[in-house]
Design a protein around this motif. Structure first.
Motif, PDB file in Angstrom:
ATOM      1  N   THR A  38      37.307 -80.479-117.852  1.00 25.56           N
ATOM      2  CA  THR A  38      37.547 -79.157-117.287  1.00 25.56           C
ATOM      3  C   THR A  38      38.024 -79.312-115.845  1.00 25.56           C
ATOM      4  O   THR A  38      38.120 -80.427-115.326  1.00 25.56           O
ATOM      5  N   SER A  39      38.257 -78.179-115.199  1.00 24.26           N
ATOM      6  CA  SER A  39      38.730 -78.211-113.808  1.00 24.26           C
ATOM      7  C   SER A  39      37.599 -78.459-112.811  1.00 24.26           C
ATOM      8  O   SER A  39      37.864 -78.753-111.652  1.00 24.26           O
TER       9      SER A  39
ATOM     10  N   SER B 154      30.407 -74.862-115.968  1.00 22.79           N
ATOM     11  CA  SER B 154      31.792 -75.290-115.790  1.00 22.79           C
ATOM     12  C   SER B 154      32.513 -74.241-114.962  1.00 22.79           C
ATOM     13  O   SER B 154      32.187 -73.057-115.020  1.00 22.79           O
TER      14      SER B 154
ATOM     15  N   LEU C   8      37.125 -75.420-121.098  1.00 22.20           N
ATOM     16  CA  LEU C   8      36.828 -76.818-121.421  1.00 22.20           C
ATOM     17  C   LEU C   8      37.472 -77.236-122.726  1.00 22.20           C
ATOM     18  O   LEU C   8      37.635 -76.429-123.640  1.00 22.20           O
TER      19      LEU C   8
ATOM     20  N   THR D 104      36.895 -75.727-128.014  1.00 20.41           N
ATOM     21  CA  THR D 104      37.404 -75.239-126.746  1.00 20.41           C
ATOM     22  C   THR D 104      36.543 -74.048-126.387  1.00 20.41           C
ATOM     23  O   THR D 104      36.077 -73.316-127.268  1.00 20.41           O
TER      24      THR D 104
ATOM     25  N   GLN E   3      33.776 -71.306-120.965  1.00 19.46           N
ATOM     26  CA  GLN E   3      32.775 -71.761-120.002  1.00 19.46           C
ATOM     27  C   GLN E   3      31.635 -72.461-120.723  1.00 19.46           C
ATOM     28  O   GLN E   3      31.347 -72.187-121.886  1.00 19.46           O
TER      29      GLN E   3
END
Length: 170
Positions: free
Chosen positions: A111-112, A125, A129, A139, A142
């Protein structure tokens, strides 16, 4: 009987530090190989490591930041990112850039970024993801990992548009 010969060689690199580098170190203080560890309220043992850290007001910015969390139920969570910020006042750590999480029970995620509350052991998160799980791929918008009140084990809650592709085991 064998004979050993030892020949002295000239050093290959200059062992002095250039003045320009010393001035840069003095202007921008940093710590290499930083480690921080503690225990969260839920009993999780948290260890943070970073290649380099720099003070930034009440926060500490870090490069090559990693968090290893050993939960009370025995699960190990390993999170790695290119950079991050440790907020000592709020007792949180934010791992940013491309962040990867691996768990000992078979989940691999990207994830970022992730935010971990060092006091409670809660991990969230920062965005969507991509997850590889023991039963397939997911997927989600969050992820929240926390220990619910009154429980002893942490739970993973995938939310905000979860898509599961189940792969049966053979």
């Amino acid at each position: 009987m064998s004979t050993v010969f030892l020949f002295a060689r000239a050093p290959t690199q200059d062992s002095t530090i250039p003045y320009a580098e010393i001035e840069e170190i003095a202007r921008e203080p940093r710590l290499s190989g930083a480690q921080l560890s503690g225990v969260a309220d839920d009993g999780s043992i948290i260890e943070l490591t970073a290649r380099t850290t720099r003070p930034d007001g009440n926060m500490i910015s870090a490069e090559a930041l990693a968090a290893v969390i050993d939960t009370a139920d025995g699960t190990r969570i390993d999170i790695r990112s290119g950079q991050g910020v440790i907020d000592e006042t709020a007792r949180t750590v934010r791992l940013t850039g491309l962040a990867r999480m691996e768990t000992s029970n078979g989940y691999n995620m990207e994830t970022s970024g992730f935010t971990a509350d060092l006091a409670s052991g809660r991990i969230t998160s920062d965005g969507a993801l991509e997850i590889q799980a023991p039963f397939g791929s997911l997927t989600a918008g969050q992820l929240v990992i926390e220990t619910p009140e009154g429980a002893t084990n942490q739970v993973m809650l995938f939310q905000n548009g979860v898509r599961l592709v189940y792969t049966p085991q053979q």
